[in-house]
Motif scaffolding. Structure first.
Motif, PDB file in Angstrom:
ATOM      1  N   GLN B  38       0.817  -1.215   0.000  1.00 24.36           N
ATOM      2  CA  GLN B  38       0.000   0.000   0.000  1.00 24.36           C
ATOM      3  C   GLN B  38       0.855   1.271   0.000  1.00 24.36           C
ATOM      4  O   GLN B  38       0.615   2.193  -0.790  1.00 24.36           O
ATOM      5  CB  GLN B  38      -0.922   0.000   1.224  1.00 24.36           C
ATOM      6  N   ARG B 164     -20.319  -7.212  -4.688  1.00 24.59           N
ATOM      7  CA  ARG B 164     -19.173  -7.050  -3.765  1.00 24.59           C
ATOM      8  C   ARG B 164     -19.281  -7.988  -2.579  1.00 24.59           C
ATOM      9  O   ARG B 164     -18.276  -8.437  -2.031  1.00 24.59           O
ATOM     10  CB  ARG B 164     -19.059  -5.603  -3.268  1.00 24.59           C
ATOM     11  N   LEU B 168     -16.265 -10.319  -1.477  1.00 25.00           N
ATOM     12  CA  LEU B 168     -15.641 -10.238  -0.151  1.00 25.00           C
ATOM     13  C   LEU B 168     -15.808 -11.547   0.617  1.00 25.00           C
ATOM     14  O   LEU B 168     -14.997 -11.878   1.467  1.00 25.00           O
ATOM     15  CB  LEU B 168     -16.223  -9.056   0.638  1.00 25.00           C
ATOM     16  N   GLU B 201     -16.480  -1.055  -7.506  1.00 23.53           N
ATOM     17  CA  GLU B 201     -16.736  -0.273  -6.288  1.00 23.53           C
ATOM     18  C   GLU B 201     -15.554  -0.456  -5.333  1.00 23.53           C
ATOM     19  O   GLU B 201     -15.649  -1.095  -4.276  1.00 23.53           O
ATOM     20  CB  GLU B 201     -18.064  -0.665  -5.634  1.00 23.53           C
ATOM     21  N   THR B 202     -14.427   0.072  -5.761  1.00 26.33           N
ATOM     22  CA  THR B 202     -13.171  -0.135  -5.021  1.00 26.33           C
ATOM     23  C   THR B 202     -13.237   0.416  -3.598  1.00 26.33           C
ATOM     24  O   THR B 202     -12.524  -0.057  -2.722  1.00 26.33           O
ATOM     25  CB  THR B 202     -11.996   0.511  -5.763  1.00 26.33           C
ATOM     26  N   GLY B 203     -14.124   1.383  -3.383  1.00 22.49           N
ATOM     27  CA  GLY B 203     -14.304   1.905  -2.019  1.00 22.49           C
ATOM     28  C   GLY B 203     -14.847   0.841  -1.079  1.00 22.49           C
ATOM     29  O   GLY B 203     -14.655   0.926   0.138  1.00 22.49           O
ATOM     30  N   GLU B 204     -15.525  -0.152  -1.643  1.00 16.32           N
ATOM     31  CA  GLU B 204     -16.029  -1.251  -0.812  1.00 16.32           C
ATOM     32  C   GLU B 204     -15.066  -2.435  -0.776  1.00 16.32           C
ATOM     33  O   GLU B 204     -15.055  -3.189   0.193  1.00 16.32           O
ATOM     34  CB  GLU B 204     -17.410  -1.698  -1.308  1.00 16.32           C
ATOM     35  N   GLN B 206     -11.887  -2.051  -0.695  1.00 15.11           N
ATOM     36  CA  GLN B 206     -10.961  -1.521   0.314  1.00 15.11           C
ATOM     37  C   GLN B 206      -9.479  -1.758   0.087  1.00 15.11           C
ATOM     38  O   GLN B 206      -8.715  -0.820   0.174  1.00 15.11           O
ATOM     39  CB  GLN B 206     -11.342  -2.035   1.709  1.00 15.11           C
ATOM     40  N   THR B 207      -9.035  -2.970  -0.147  1.00 18.17           N
ATOM     41  CA  THR B 207      -7.584  -3.166  -0.234  1.00 18.17           C
ATOM     42  C   THR B 207      -7.136  -3.220  -1.699  1.00 18.17           C
ATOM     43  O   THR B 207      -7.895  -3.616  -2.584  1.00 18.17           O
ATOM     44  CB  THR B 207      -7.127  -4.472   0.451  1.00 18.17           C
ATOM     45  N   TYR B 208      -5.863  -2.830  -1.922  1.00 15.47           N
ATOM     46  CA  TYR B 208      -5.328  -2.879  -3.274  1.00 15.47           C
ATOM     47  C   TYR B 208      -5.167  -4.329  -3.744  1.00 15.47           C
ATOM     48  O   TYR B 208      -5.274  -4.595  -4.936  1.00 15.47           O
ATOM     49  CB  TYR B 208      -3.981  -2.144  -3.347  1.00 15.47           C
ATOM     50  N   ASN B 210      -7.282  -6.649  -3.162  1.00 15.74           N
ATOM     51  CA  ASN B 210      -8.611  -6.978  -3.693  1.00 15.74           C
ATOM     52  C   ASN B 210      -8.824  -6.355  -5.068  1.00 15.74           C
ATOM     53  O   ASN B 210      -9.432  -6.962  -5.942  1.00 15.74           O
ATOM     54  CB  ASN B 210      -9.705  -6.491  -2.739  1.00 15.74           C
ATOM     55  N   SER B 229     -15.583   2.705  -9.835  1.00 20.05           N
ATOM     56  CA  SER B 229     -16.616   3.028  -8.850  1.00 20.05           C
ATOM     57  C   SER B 229     -17.935   3.410  -9.500  1.00 20.05           C
ATOM     58  O   SER B 229     -17.989   3.751 -10.677  1.00 20.05           O
ATOM     59  CB  SER B 229     -16.173   4.221  -7.993  1.00 20.05           C
TER      60      SER B 229
END
Lengths: 478, 327
Positions: B38, B164, B168, B201-204, B206-208, B210, B229
């Motif tokens: 990160q 998502r 996840l 929806e990269t905000g959900e 969360q990790t790079y 992912n 997104s």
């Protein structure tokens, strides 16, 4: 049509370079009594200024001024000394652009580095050690720590202002006074720093700056009234200094050469490892004592790493140091350029394979393209000697034990890098590597709170952090 | 109803058929991708953000950025009148300057595709969001019907969302199959297909790590574009997330020979930001991606700032916001 970045040069108009400079003695600029020399812009070979070469007598005057100032400065309360250091730190920030432009002109480093790395860390060092000045008795270095006296400091040309900060800030915070000799090819920012000392109303004699070459440095470190010698530079000169001060009461810290291993395991975060390799060796044209000049890559990913590395190297922009988009600037001097060329020729002659991306180099000035050597063996000179240029030697390893063995198999021991996503391996490698700094999944990161220094021929003593105070206090050991 | 199966996968892709054969093999593959550090990724993105793009380079970049805009409105309050106005703007972003290029596409909800199409014809693409945008929470049948409806309405491009929750939870094969099914739903009766953009929806996520896994998953499933997104979740597009996706499309083409586009969407509001993205495209993926076919900006307010900067470049003066249309 591709995306061609138009030139984006930083303006030179912010700096005012005088035709000639004297020495900074006892709070005043005075003419030297010796001869003079020229400092040139390594990107253009244009002469920037005439610089006084301090004679033995000049050095003596400087040490005397520092000795006189020591009385008042060392007895001043830490809180008062801190005020001066905080003031200097703030002026450095205020005049940051001026310092950055001047550093790039005199040194050849790209403006994005002088602007985003050198100058901010310089200010941070002064802020950091200003904070220590009134807390020395809480540093764990004795109940009533006392300064050493007059420090003679000799610094190199690769980070002229940053090395000045590493030397001057802790010395002053601890109550010492200093005589500093900047490198002969890069004296200008030290002389601008002298102006900043005047602007900060620093008492005369607390900081003295004597410009010159090796002879001036020798006069300074062997002056009988110098209590402390601090040197950053080549191992060869470091050894000479160690010999010169042997048998005297002088305390010495030496920060010398390096041949750091940057170790990439097969489970490394690959894209960031490539950035770390590039930053490790091409930052500041490779003129970095802790540069990751030996890439040790695990054989199972060696081909992939090399392919990615070559692709990334092809995007590096070599050219005008004042252009904001330049990644690699000019080699600092003709002498250094010759040394880099010579070692690269030896590398080829010894059988290593040389590669550099196609890049147009300016016709005047001192330039060397980012270069890598593959098929390098431990026995090759390019794997053993410090090139101090944008030249990377690539070696491979099969197991962690072999990586450790190769990494440690060098007379140096300044820094190392480890790239792996496995936390336990990072800790294991850090405990095995004989290097003063081990970076994990990063490289060339500097912070004033973190001590820096070497093992073996990379020198002794630590600069930075609480440990950096010990180098400037009586009876304290780092 | 797809009457023709999607075209056969590219030869480079067949090597990956085993990867997607089972949940276990897909998981092994995705978890075997190199990790993303990160700190390092963010530092690289920030470093590229310091490039200084001036004069001729800036003028070139501004025009390119305009041509890459997916001019977007995705509001509950969207009306036919509103989207027609937006469509007119997409055709002629700067009515005062005929040399100003059109944008790449207009992006709306599926039911408004026809309104846009009536204005822009074939001159600008129409993109529709589908598959229960923005949450993706609906049955597969509903998602596919949503997609087919938009394609039948004339959409040139479909912006789908992944599930998502399934991603996840580690149900990678489920996400893969949803993308494959949506890709099939994009096929028109004549055998051509609407271009599929897959929104992570990269905000959900969360990790790079992912983001990298989702990128490979979508590319293997047949996405034409991967998109950051919906614009409905914060953070939306960021430079480091886009960096990781650009690395993924670069590596994917090297591995398979198939080129995939990238679309950061949401939160890109200024010309200065847009140029940072273009610098990143140039230096990370390479100039093959510097084309509206391969890189898009999902944005609404960005366009006016691009126009304002463009006018400044040509006239030497800044004009006020009142000189540009609000739609």
């Amino acid at each position: 049509m591709g995306f061609e970045y138009a030139p984006a040069p930083e303006s030179r108009s912010i700096v005012d370079i005088k035709a000639s400079y004297g020495l900074f003695l006892d709070g005043e600029f005075v003419d030297g009594r010796g001869s003079s020399f020229k400092t040139v812009n390594p990107a253009t070979e244009e002469t920037l200024a005439e610089i006084a070469e301090a004679s033995d007598a000049d050095v003596d005057l400087a040490v005397r001024a520092a000795r006189r100032a020591f009385r008042g400065w060392s007895r001043m309360s830490g809180k008062e000394r801190a005020k001066y250091l905080f003031r200097i730190a703030r002026i450095i920030q205020e005049r940051g652009r001026e310092l950055a432009v001047l550093e790039s002109i005199d040194n050849g480093k790209p403006i994005k580095e002088s602007r985003d790395v050198d100058v901010p860390i310089v200010a941070a060092h002064f802020f950091y050690y200003a904070g220590w000045a009134d807390k020395l008795e809480h540093a764990g270095l004795g109940a009533n720590p006392q300064p050493l006296g007059v420090a003679g400091q000799v610094i190199p040309w690769n980070f002229p202002l940053l090395m000045l900060a590493w030397k001057v800030a802790p010395a002053l915070a601890c109550g010492n006074t200093v005589v500093l000799k900047p490198a002969e090819t890069t004296p200008l920012t030290a002389l601008l720093f002298a102006e900043i000392c005047q602007q900060a109303d620093l008492p005369p004699g607390v900081v003295n700056i004597v410009t010159g070459a090796g002879g001036t440095g020798q006069a300074l470190v062997s002056h009988p009234d110098v209590d402390k010698v601090a040197f950053t530079g080549s191992t060869e000169v470091g050894k000479a200094i160690a010999r010169a001060v042997a048998g005297t009461d002088k305390k010495v810290t030496l920060e010398l050469g390096g041949k750091a291993a940057n170790i990439v395991f097969d489970d490394a975060p690959m894209d960031q490892a490539i950035e770390g390799i590039v930053g490790g060796i091409f930052f500041n044209q490779g003129h970095v004592c802790c540069a990751g000049s030996r890439l040790l890559v695990q054989e199972s990913v060696a081909d992939e790493v090399l392919a990615r590395l070559k692709r990334r190297m092809s995007t590096l922009r070599v050219g005008d140091p004042l252009d904001k988009n330049t990644d690699i600037g000019a080699i600092n001097s003709r002498e250094q350029l010759e040394r880099i060329r010579e070692l690269c020729e030896i590398g080829e002659a010894e059988g290593a394979e040389r590669w550099a991306p196609a890049c147009d180099l300016p016709s005047s000035g001192f330039w060397f393209p980012p270069t890598l050597f593959t098929g390098v063996a431990q026995a090759h000179r390019i794997a053993r000697e410090e090139v101090f240029g944008p030249v990377l030697s690539v070696l491979t390893f099969r197991t962690p034990a072999e990586a450790v063995e190769k990494a440690n198999n060098t007379p140096y021991g300044l820094s190392a890098g480890v790239w792996t996503e496995k936390g336990s391996r990072i800790l294991h490698m850090a405990s095995q590597l004989r290097a003063g700094v081990v970076w994990a999944n990063t490289f060339n990161k500097f912070d004033p709170a973190s001590p820096f220094g070497g093992y073996k021929e990379s020198g002794y003593g630590r600069e930075g952090g609480r440990q950096g105070l010990a180098a400037y206090l009586k009876g304290a050991e780092a | 109803m797809p009457t023709t199966a999607p075209t056969d996968p590219a030869p480079g892709l067949t090597a990956y058929s085993e990867v997607t054969a089972s949940e276990a093999s897909l998981r092994r593959f995705l978890h075997g991708l190199p990790g993303v550090d990160q700190v390092g990724a963010e530092a690289r993105a920030a470093g590229l953000g310091t490039r200084s793009i001036k004069t001729t380079a800036k003028a070139w970049a501004l025009d390119l950025a305009i041509r890459m805009v997916d001019l977007t409105t995705l509001e509950g309050q969207d009306t036919p009148g509103k989207v027609r106005a937006l469509a007119s703007k997409a055709l002629r972003p700067d009515p005062a300057d005929p040399s100003c290029p059109s944008v790449a596409a207009v992006c709306v909800y599926g039911d408004l595709v026809g309104e846009v199409k009536a204005i822009v014809g074939d001159q600008v693409n129409v993109a529709a969001v589908a598959t229960a945008f923005p949450s993706g929470r609906a049955s597969m049948a509903v998602k596919l019907a949503d997609t087919r409806d938009a394609v039948a309405g004339g959409a040139d491009e479909i912006d789908m969302v992944i599930d998502r929750g399934a991603f996840l939870a580690g149900h990678y094969l489920q996400v893969f199959e949803e993308i494959v099914a949506t890709r099939e739903a994009c096929v028109r009766p004549d055998g051509s297909h609407a271009h599929l953009k897959v929104i992570f929806e990269t905000g959900e996520l969360q990790t790079y790590d992912n983001v990298r896994r989702a990128s490979w998953l979508a590319m293997l499933a047949g996405a034409d574009f991967i998109k950051t997104s919906t614009g409905k979740v914060q953070p939306a597009a960021t430079l480091p997330v886009t960096l990781v996706m650009l690395e993924a499309v670069r590596d994917f083409r090297e591995a398979t020979g198939v080129q995939i586009g990238v679309k950061p969407a949401g939160g890109i509001r200024t010309a200065k930001d847009a140029i940072k993205y273009l610098v990143m495209v140039n230096e990370v993926a390479g100039d093959d991606w510097l084309d509206p076919d391969w890189f898009r900006f999902g944005a609404s307010t960005l366009l006016n700032d691009l126009l304002m900067q463009r006018t400044k470049m040509t006239t030497g003066r800044y004009s006020g916001p009142d000189y540009f249309t609000l739609d």
